[in-house]
Scaffold this active site. Sequence first.
Site, PDB file in Angstrom:
ATOM      1  N   THR A  13       0.727  -1.120  -0.128  1.00 35.28           N
ATOM      2  CA  THR A  13       0.086   0.156  -0.021  1.00 35.28           C
ATOM      3  C   THR A  13       0.978   1.189   0.220  1.00 35.28           C
ATOM      4  OG1 THR A  13      -0.341  -0.111   2.545  1.00 35.28           O
ATOM      5  CG2 THR A  13      -2.099  -1.092   1.185  1.00 35.28           C
ATOM      6  N   ASN A  14       1.992   1.381   0.532  1.00 36.97           N
ATOM      7  CA  ASN A  14       3.002   2.172   0.405  1.00 36.97           C
ATOM      8  C   ASN A  14       3.415   2.648  -0.622  1.00 36.97           C
ATOM      9  OD1 ASN A  14       3.326   3.989   3.424  1.00 36.97           O
ATOM     10  ND2 ASN A  14       3.249   1.769   3.817  1.00 36.97           N
ATOM     11  N   MET A  91      10.570  -6.775   4.381  1.00 33.69           N
ATOM     12  CA  MET A  91      10.749  -7.491   5.563  1.00 33.69           C
ATOM     13  C   MET A  91      12.064  -8.223   6.171  1.00 33.69           C
ATOM     14  SD  MET A  91       7.748  -7.102   6.738  1.00 33.69           S
ATOM     15  CE  MET A  91       7.930  -8.202   8.211  1.00 33.69           C
ATOM     16  N   LEU A  94      18.487  -5.714   6.008  1.00 34.66           N
ATOM     17  CA  LEU A  94      19.997  -5.840   4.987  1.00 34.66           C
ATOM     18  C   LEU A  94      21.003  -5.396   5.619  1.00 34.66           C
ATOM     19  CD1 LEU A  94      18.211  -4.647   1.683  1.00 34.66           C
ATOM     20  CD2 LEU A  94      18.896  -6.931   2.257  1.00 34.66           C
ATOM     21  N   ASN A 108      13.339   4.650   4.947  1.00 36.94           N
ATOM     22  CA  ASN A 108      12.347   3.575   5.418  1.00 36.94           C
ATOM     23  C   ASN A 108      11.144   4.325   6.218  1.00 36.94           C
ATOM     24  OD1 ASN A 108      11.505   0.835   6.363  1.00 36.94           O
ATOM     25  ND2 ASN A 108      12.188   1.680   8.484  1.00 36.94           N
ATOM     26  N   HIS A 110       8.449   3.652   8.990  1.00 38.50           N
ATOM     27  CA  HIS A 110       8.133   3.016  10.260  1.00 38.50           C
ATOM     28  C   HIS A 110       6.869   3.221  10.923  1.00 38.50           C
ATOM     29  CE1 HIS A 110       8.996   0.242  13.532  1.00 38.50           C
ATOM     30  NE2 HIS A 110       8.735   1.408  14.285  1.00 38.50           N
TER      31      HIS A 110
HETATM   32  C1  GRF Z   1       3.863  -0.479   6.775  1.00 41.07           C
HETATM   33  O1  GRF Z   1       3.062  -0.491   7.968  1.00 41.07           O
HETATM   34  C2  GRF Z   1       5.166   0.036   6.861  1.00 41.07           C
HETATM   35  O2  GRF Z   1       5.467   1.073   7.720  1.00 41.07           O
HETATM   36  C3  GRF Z   1       6.005  -1.164   7.605  1.00 41.07           C
HETATM   37  O3  GRF Z   1       5.465  -2.156   6.632  1.00 41.07           O
HETATM   38  C4  GRF Z   1       3.965  -1.874   6.514  1.00 41.07           C
HETATM   39  C5  GRF Z   1       4.268  -2.306   4.922  1.00 41.07           C
HETATM   40  O4  GRF Z   1       2.834  -2.350   4.262  1.00 41.07           O
HETATM   41  N1  GRF Z   1       7.484  -0.906   7.374  1.00 41.07           N
HETATM   42  P1  GRF Z   1       2.526  -2.117   2.622  1.00 41.07           P
HETATM   43  O5  GRF Z   1       3.210  -3.356   2.134  1.00 41.07           O
HETATM   44  O6  GRF Z   1       3.222  -1.066   2.259  1.00 41.07           O
HETATM   45  O7  GRF Z   1       0.929  -2.194   2.717  1.00 41.07           O
END
Ligand code: GRF
Length: 207
Positions: A13-14, A91, A94, A108, A110
């Site tokens: 989604t990001n 996930m 690195l 990143n 968070h």
């Molecule tokens: C988000 O909550 C981001 O902050 C974290 O992992 C999640 C990723 O969600 N690092 P998406 O794959 O972007 O939906």
Amino acid sequence: MKNIAVLVSGGGTNLQALIDAEHAGEIKGGKICCVISSNENAYALERAKNAGIQTLVIKKKSYDNISLYSCAVRDALLGVGADLVVYAGFMTILGAEVVKAFPNKMINIHPSLIPSFCGKGYWGLHVHEAVLAAGVKVTGATVHFVTEECDGGPIILQKAIEINNDDTPETLQKRVMQQCEWKLLPQAVSLFCEGRIEVTGNKTIIK
Ligand code: GRF
């Protein structure tokens, strides 16, 4: 025009927020050139393909250790000519191999207000569970540069929201994403591509 490479592992989604922002002309001076996934089944790959963006899958289990995996990701990023690397729900932490190749060129997102509720083990719903368990009244999201310290690099942008009495980890995760993450990440990427982020030690100044 800066080349933006996005690292993903899940729903993306990001990544979608970045794609939408680019299409709306809100990423000034940058273009997403490649999406790299650690997971061949990540829905983020579909989002990239739908937007006509090149995709690569680099699976951790294809490599004997994290160092070799990091080198493979680094080489792929160098191969696509990335000027900026965005961790968007990637996930895997690195190794130094990647950070050294992209100093202050990796960011990143968070889902908490760093330095609270961050570091090893704070990912996904665990972050929001910890926030609710602590009884804090505000939470939010942080975009920061990636260094060798997990969630420890210079902070670029933060946004806070209030916690409601009836929040669950799920409702909080959803609000943090909608109201913080999906807004902050495109803003930070644009600021980087416009050359407006100055880093001094562990601090940034937005020019
Ligand atoms: C988000 O909550 C981001 O902050 C974290 O992992 C999640 C990723 O969600 N690092 P998406 O794959 O972007 O939906």
